[in-house]
Design a protein around this motif. Structure first.
Motif, mmCIF file in Angstrom:
data_model
loop_
_atom_site.group_PDB
_atom_site.id
_atom_site.type_symbol
_atom_site.label_atom_id
_atom_site.label_comp_id
_atom_site.label_asym_id
_atom_site.label_seq_id
_atom_site.Cartn_x
_atom_site.Cartn_y
_atom_site.Cartn_z
ATOM 1 N N PHE A 43 9.466 -11.674 -24.972
ATOM 2 C CA PHE A 43 8.430 -12.446 -24.302
ATOM 3 C C PHE A 43 9.094 -13.624 -23.608
ATOM 4 O O PHE A 43 10.258 -13.947 -23.872
ATOM 5 C CB PHE A 43 7.338 -12.923 -25.273
ATOM 6 N N GLU A 44 8.357 -14.261 -22.720
ATOM 7 C CA GLU A 44 8.837 -15.446 -22.027
ATOM 8 C C GLU A 44 8.153 -16.677 -22.586
ATOM 9 O O GLU A 44 6.923 -16.694 -22.739
ATOM 10 C CB GLU A 44 8.545 -15.346 -20.523
ATOM 11 N N GLU A 45 8.928 -17.700 -22.900
ATOM 12 C CA GLU A 45 8.381 -18.986 -23.329
ATOM 13 C C GLU A 45 8.444 -19.953 -22.150
ATOM 14 O O GLU A 45 9.517 -20.213 -21.621
ATOM 15 C CB GLU A 45 9.174 -19.547 -24.502
ATOM 16 N N TYR A 46 7.284 -20.451 -21.750
ATOM 17 C CA TYR A 46 7.206 -21.369 -20.618
ATOM 18 C C TYR A 46 6.784 -22.747 -21.115
ATOM 19 O O TYR A 46 5.653 -22.952 -21.553
ATOM 20 C CB TYR A 46 6.216 -20.841 -19.579
ATOM 21 N N GLU A 91 2.090 -28.586 -27.773
ATOM 22 C CA GLU A 91 1.103 -28.780 -28.834
ATOM 23 C C GLU A 91 -0.055 -27.798 -28.711
ATOM 24 O O GLU A 91 -0.711 -27.477 -29.702
ATOM 25 C CB GLU A 91 0.583 -30.214 -28.799
ATOM 26 N N VAL A 92 -0.323 -27.346 -27.485
ATOM 27 C CA VAL A 92 -1.328 -26.307 -27.245
ATOM 28 C C VAL A 92 -0.690 -25.235 -26.365
ATOM 29 O O VAL A 92 0.154 -25.536 -25.523
ATOM 30 C CB VAL A 92 -2.600 -26.870 -26.565
ATOM 31 N N ALA A 93 -1.086 -23.985 -26.576
ATOM 32 C CA ALA A 93 -0.444 -22.891 -25.830
ATOM 33 C C ALA A 93 -1.395 -21.723 -25.660
ATOM 34 O O ALA A 93 -2.338 -21.536 -26.450
ATOM 35 C CB ALA A 93 0.824 -22.430 -26.542
ATOM 36 N N ILE A 94 -1.125 -20.942 -24.632
ATOM 37 C CA ILE A 94 -1.841 -19.698 -24.371
ATOM 38 C C ILE A 94 -0.855 -18.547 -24.513
ATOM 39 O O ILE A 94 0.309 -18.656 -24.113
ATOM 40 C CB ILE A 94 -2.465 -19.708 -22.961
ATOM 41 N N VAL A 95 -1.317 -17.440 -25.079
ATOM 42 C CA VAL A 95 -0.560 -16.183 -25.128
ATOM 43 C C VAL A 95 -1.285 -15.198 -24.218
ATOM 44 O O VAL A 95 -2.507 -15.010 -24.345
ATOM 45 C CB VAL A 95 -0.470 -15.622 -26.556
ATOM 46 N N LYS A 150 0.169 -34.519 -16.144
ATOM 47 C CA LYS A 150 -0.757 -35.489 -16.718
ATOM 48 C C LYS A 150 -0.333 -35.928 -18.117
ATOM 49 O O LYS A 150 -1.066 -36.665 -18.793
ATOM 50 C CB LYS A 150 -2.163 -34.888 -16.782
ATOM 51 N N GLY A 151 0.818 -35.444 -18.568
ATOM 52 C CA GLY A 151 1.318 -35.833 -19.879
ATOM 53 C C GLY A 151 0.829 -34.985 -21.033
ATOM 54 O O GLY A 151 1.081 -35.300 -22.198
ATOM 55 N N VAL A 152 0.138 -33.885 -20.733
ATOM 56 C CA VAL A 152 -0.357 -32.988 -21.779
ATOM 57 C C VAL A 152 0.730 -31.993 -22.144
ATOM 58 O O VAL A 152 1.315 -31.350 -21.267
ATOM 59 C CB VAL A 152 -1.620 -32.241 -21.311
ATOM 60 N N LYS A 153 0.995 -31.850 -23.434
ATOM 61 C CA LYS A 153 2.061 -30.944 -23.890
ATOM 62 C C LYS A 153 1.515 -29.525 -24.026
ATOM 63 O O LYS A 153 1.230 -29.033 -25.115
ATOM 64 C CB LYS A 153 2.635 -31.449 -25.206
ATOM 65 N N ALA A 154 1.383 -28.875 -22.873
ATOM 66 C CA ALA A 154 0.863 -27.510 -22.807
ATOM 67 C C ALA A 154 2.010 -26.525 -22.607
ATOM 68 O O ALA A 154 3.017 -26.855 -21.983
ATOM 69 C CB ALA A 154 -0.133 -27.385 -21.656
ATOM 70 N N GLY A 155 1.845 -25.325 -23.134
ATOM 71 C CA GLY A 155 2.861 -24.288 -22.987
ATOM 72 C C GLY A 155 2.226 -22.920 -22.842
ATOM 73 O O GLY A 155 0.997 -22.763 -22.898
ATOM 74 N N LEU A 156 3.084 -21.919 -22.653
ATOM 75 C CA LEU A 156 2.621 -20.546 -22.411
ATOM 76 C C LEU A 156 3.627 -19.565 -23.004
ATOM 77 O O LEU A 156 4.835 -19.759 -22.885
ATOM 78 C CB LEU A 156 2.495 -20.304 -20.908
#
Length: 394
Positions: free
Chosen positions: A255-258, A264-268, A287-293
Motif C-alpha cells: 500500500f502507499e502511505e501518504y 492523527e486522522v486518516a482515510i483508507v 491548515k495545520g491538520v495532521k491528516a494522512g491517507l
C-alpha cells in the motif's frame, strides 16, 4: 530511455500486454473493458505480437479457454468487467485452484442489478475470495506498471496463482493521461520467458490431470496449498516491486502511505479516489491538520501486519468502500482493515463509509466531510455512527 506517451488506461493496459506478448489471449467484450481486447486484437492483426487471439462467445468461455491454454503451458491473459466477471465465476475458482498464472485486467464496474455500466468495486470485491491475487491501480501509470509486475508475480514458483489488476472504469480506463512506458525490450527482459515447468497437459513424459474430481481425502490439502501460495505472494510482490523500482524509479508496496508519519486522522481507500483524497490531505496540511491517507494496492493477499503498523498511531480512521457487502457491518475493506487492527496494543477508532456506488461522483467536498467527521471524533471522543453512507439521498 523511458517513452513519454499520452494514453487512456485501457490503452496503457493493452500496450503492456503487447510488450509482454502472451501466447494466448481469449476475451469477450463488455463495457468498460471492451477496448482492452479491441486494442490488443489490432496488435495481433498488424503483427506487433504473435499471440493466439481467441474470440469466444461469452466470458465464461473466455476464462475456460484461458484455463485450457494455461494448463497446456501457455502464458495467458484476458480482460473483463462487472457482469463479465460474474459470468466467469465458476471458472475463476477453477483457475485459482488449478494454480494457473493467468493475468486479467479487471476494469471495475458496478455489478448488476439494476444494470449499470459505471464504476464501483462490487465486481472485484465479489471475487475477493476466489483465490486470485488482487492488485488495485490509482491511475493509468499504475495500471500499466501493475500489469507488467503481475506476470512475474503470477508465474513465480512459490506462487503460481492468477492475478487480477483492477482499475476504475471510465475514470481511469477512458481518461487520457501522460504516462511513461518502458521500451519493449526492457519489458520482455523483465518478465522473461515463461517456464511452465513439467506439469502441463502437453508434456507426454509426465502425464497429469487438471481440474479432476477431488474428494475429501485430498481436497482440504489442496486448499491449504492454495492458502500457503497466497501467503507467499506477499513477499514475492515486494521482491518484484524492488526490481521494478530499480528499472523504472517507480516505487510500489503493498500500500502507499501518504503523509502518514505524524497523521492523527486518516482515510483508507482503493484506486482512483486516492488521487482526490490526496488533494484534500494537502489542503488540510496547509491548515495545520495532521491528516494522512493509506491507499491499498494489494488487497489479496491482505496486508494485515503491515497495515496494523501503519495505522496503530492514528487516532481515528475512516475506511471508504466503493462496494457494499450487505452484512450490516460495513464494507469489505472496512471489515478486513478493522480486523487487522484487532491485535494492536493501541488502535484507532474506525468508521466505515460506503460511497460512489454505480458511478456516483465523489468530490473533494465529500472527502473533506469524512475528515471533518474524523476530527470531530478525535475532539469529542464520540462516534455517532460506525457504518455510514456518503453522498446518497437518504
Amino acid at each position: 530511455m523511458a517513452i513519454r506517451e499520452r494514453l487512456s488506461g485501457n490503452e496503457a493496459v493493452a500496450t503492456a500486454m503487447k510488450q509482454i506478448n502472451p501466447d494466448v489471449v481469449a476475451a469477450f467484450p463488455i463495457t468498460p473493458s471492451t477496448e482492452v481486447p479491441q486494442y490488443f486484437s489490432q496488435f495481433v492483426a498488424n503483427g506487433s505480437v504473435d499471440t493466439e487471439f481467441v474470440a469466444v462467445e461469452s466470458e465464461h468461455s473466455a476464462m475456460s479457454a484461458c484455463v485450457g491454454a494455461s494448463a497446456a503451458g501457455a502464458r495467458v491473459m484476458t480482460a473483463t468487467s462487472a457482469n463479465g466477471l460474474a459470468l466467469m465465476w465458476e471458472i475463476l475458482y477453477i483457475a485459482a485452484s488449478s494454480r494457473l498464472p493467468i493475468v486479467m485486467p479487471v476494469i471495475n464496474r458496478a455489478l448488476s442489478g439494476p444494470i449499470n455500466i459505471h464504476n464501483d468495486h462490487s465486481d472485484s470485491m465479489g471475487a475477493r475470495d476466489s483465490g486470485w491475487i488482487q492488485l488495485y491501480s490509482e491511475d493509468n501509470q499504475e495500471a500499466y506498471d501493475n500489469i507488467i509486475q503481475a506476470i512475474r508475480i503470477a508465474e513465480h514458483k512459490d506462487v503460481r496463482l492468477p492475478v487480477m489488476v483492477c482499475m476504475d472504469g471510465f475514470i481511469v480506463s477512458h481518461s487520457v493521461e501522460n504516462i511513461e512506458l518502458l521500451e519493449t525490450e526492457k519489458v520482455k527482459e523483465f518478465v522473461g520467458e515463461y517456464d511452465p515447468g513439467l506439469d502441463t497437459l502437453l508434456n507426454p513424459e509426465q502425464p497429469v490431470a487438471m481440474g479432476p474430481l477431488d474428494l475429501p481425502p485430498h481436497y482440504f490439502e489442496h486448499k491449504r496449498q492454495q492458502a500457503e501460495a497466497m501467503k507467499n505472494a506477499k513477499e514475492v510482490i515486494l521482491e518484484i516491486a524492488k526490481e521494478f523500482e530499480a528499472l523504472t524509479g517507480r516505487k510500489y508496496g503493498l500500500f502507499e502511505e501518504y503523509k502518514m508519519e505524524d497523521a492523527e486522522v486518516a482515510i483508507v481507500v482503493l484506486n482512483s479516489t486516492a488521487g482526490t483524497a490526496k488533494e484534500v490531505v494537502d489542503e488540510l496540511r496547509e491548515k495545520g491538520v495532521k491528516a494522512g491517507l493509506v491507499k491499498i494496492r494489494v488487497f489479496r493477499p491482505f496486508p494485515v501486519e503491515e497495515l496494523r503498523e501503519a495505522l496503530k498511531h492514528v487516532k481515528a480512521v475512516a475506511v471508504m468502500d466503493k462496494a457494499d457487502s450487505f452484512s450490516a457491518a460495513g464494507g469489505p475493506v472496512f471489515v478486513e482493515t478493522r480486523a487487522a487492527l484487532y491485535d494492536a496494543e493501541t488502535r484507532p477508532v474506525m468508521i466505515s463509509y460506503i460511497y460512489g456506488l454505480g458511478g456516483r461522483d465523489v468530490k473533494t467536498d465529500d472527502i473533506m466531510k469524512v475528515y471533518e467527521d474524523l476530527l470531530e471524533i478525535v475532539k469529542t471522543g464520540e462516534v455517532k455512527s460506525v457504518y455510514n453512507y456518503l453522498g446518497v439521498r437518504e
